[in-house]
Design an enzyme around this catalytic site. Structure first.
Site, PDB file in Angstrom:
ATOM      1  N   HIS A 173      44.076  65.047  10.030  1.00 40.98           N
ATOM      2  CA  HIS A 173      44.795  65.070   8.749  1.00 40.98           C
ATOM      3  C   HIS A 173      45.782  63.921   8.750  1.00 40.98           C
ATOM      4  O   HIS A 173      46.103  63.349   9.802  1.00 40.98           O
ATOM      5  CB  HIS A 173      45.509  66.403   8.509  1.00 40.98           C
ATOM      6  CG  HIS A 173      46.553  66.722   9.562  1.00 40.98           C
ATOM      7  ND1 HIS A 173      47.761  66.060   9.655  1.00 40.98           N
ATOM      8  CD2 HIS A 173      46.560  67.622  10.566  1.00 40.98           C
ATOM      9  CE1 HIS A 173      48.465  66.545  10.659  1.00 40.98           C
ATOM     10  NE2 HIS A 173      47.762  67.495  11.244  1.00 40.98           N
ATOM     11  N   ASP A 229      40.046  82.914  23.221  1.00 41.09           N
ATOM     12  CA  ASP A 229      40.310  82.753  24.645  1.00 41.09           C
ATOM     13  C   ASP A 229      41.617  83.445  25.041  1.00 41.09           C
ATOM     14  O   ASP A 229      42.693  83.090  24.539  1.00 41.09           O
ATOM     15  CB  ASP A 229      40.393  81.265  24.985  1.00 41.09           C
ATOM     16  CG  ASP A 229      40.290  81.004  26.464  1.00 41.09           C
ATOM     17  OD1 ASP A 229      41.229  81.360  27.192  1.00 41.09           O
ATOM     18  OD2 ASP A 229      39.258  80.456  26.890  1.00 41.09           O
ATOM     19  N   SER A 237      46.933  69.656  16.491  1.00 35.75           N
ATOM     20  CA  SER A 237      46.101  68.988  15.489  1.00 35.75           C
ATOM     21  C   SER A 237      45.377  67.810  16.121  1.00 35.75           C
ATOM     22  O   SER A 237      46.003  66.946  16.741  1.00 35.75           O
ATOM     23  CB  SER A 237      46.954  68.475  14.325  1.00 35.75           C
ATOM     24  OG  SER A 237      47.465  69.533  13.579  1.00 35.75           O
TER      25      SER A 237
END
Length: 337
Positions: A158, A283, A298
């Site tokens: 992004h 997990d 990110s």
């Protein structure tokens, strides 16, 4: 007849260029997934107005910038015809105005305009126009991939936007710095967590050349970060499926680990929010360490069936075990374009 022929030539040229771009994207059949955090330093191409504030003068509170038509999110690129690229340049020009009108050149949404602002003296006698401005940023994110043939990388998935205005920061230049993770603020429902990164040194390991809606892109100048890593095939959009997947991410020190996730939803290519897929962290170790997806993750590469399928982009604020990812094809197309 000549006009028709010209149109045919133009269409032919457009098709040729489109085929060229597609061919370039198709050439990237494998990449090295990384998953390591990096420090990101960026300078804006101008000075971004992030807030308009009143100036307290002897006669009361005023905001000359607001009165002149300056808006939050505007980019100030010039003062009295002279180009500026730093907040210090802007403040100096305003301070030297002596209260005389100054002409600001502004950019917003790709268009340019000028306004005339008359600075006023605050209660300390300093001339101001009532703007809080920013000319750069620094933080950490995660490297998604590198092309070992060229050193070209993609990260974040992004764009880097100003936190107050949401405006995509127009990039002048930038660099990547080596970093490690010192600690983690765990994510909780309603409270996104974050990786607490530390810059290891001031030496740049890469450039930041583009800041786009699909991530940041540039070239790694230090190959030691990926020399020992293996390339994996790149998945096409139609190969991504709901089910088990993995992410590579760095949530402790310098160690990159592989953690299990689930692809729970795949969005259409024209999704209005740019989402490629929704992920759920399954997990137990990652859930214990971070609570799920946190800020700083990110760019963490997502793998499925041995192929690179995308990158983590966002966390769901009310459920940090879930978040969104961008499809890898979209990142590659942005890099190629």
């Amino acid at each position: 007849m000549q006009q028709r022929k010209a149109k045919k030539i133009a269409v032919s040229l457009i098709l040729t260029l489109a085929m060229l771009v597609s061919a370039q994207a198709a050439e990237i059949s494998s990449l090295i997934p990384i998953g390591h955090t990096v420090g990101i330093q960026m300078s804006a191409e101008g000075v971004l107005v992030v807030r308009l504030d009143d100036v307290q003068t002897a006669d009361g509170a005023v905001c000359p910038a607001r009165d002149a038509g300056v808006l939050e999110g505007d980019l100030i690129v010039g003062v009295n015809g002279a180009q500026i690229s730093a907040n210090d340049d802007l403040q100096k020009q305003i301070a030297l105005s002596g209260g005389q009108p100054v002409e600001l050149t502004l950019e917003s949404d790709g268009s340019r305009r000028t306004v005339t602002v008359t600075p006023c003296a605050d209660q300390d006698g300093v001339y101001r126009i009532g703007v809080l401005a920013r000319d750069g940023m620094a933080g950490i994110g995660t490297l998604t991939y590198v092309d070992p043939e060229t050193g070209a990388y993609g990260s974040l998935g992004h764009g880097i936007c100003d936190g107050e205005t949401g405006v995509l920061i127009p990039l002048r230049d930038g660099s990547l710095i080596q970093s490690s993770v010192g600690s983690v603020q765990r994510g909780e429902a309603g409270e996104p967590g974050a990786l607490q990164g530390e810059f290891v040194s001031d030496n740049a390991i890469g450039t930041v050349d583009e800041n786009t809606e699909s991530g940041i892109f540039g070239t790694l100048t230090d190959s030691s970060i990926y020399d020992s890593l293996e390339s994996v095939p790149v998945a096409s959009a139609d190969e991504i499926e709901v089910g088990d997947a993995e992410i590579l991410t760095n949530v402790e020190g310098d160690t990159v680990e592989k953690y299990s996730v689930q692809v729970v939803k795949i969005y259409p290519e024209d999704d209005e929010y740019g989402r490629g897929m929704m992920l759920r962290v399954t997990d137990p170790e990652l859930l214990e360490k971070t609570g799920g997806i946190v800020q700083g993750m990110s760019g963490s590469p997502v793998l499925q069936n041995g192929k690179l399928i995308g990158a983590v982009t966002h966390v769901l604020v009310n459920d940090p075990t879930c978040g969104y990812a961008i499809g890898i094809e979209r990142m590659i197309e942005e890099m190629e374009n």
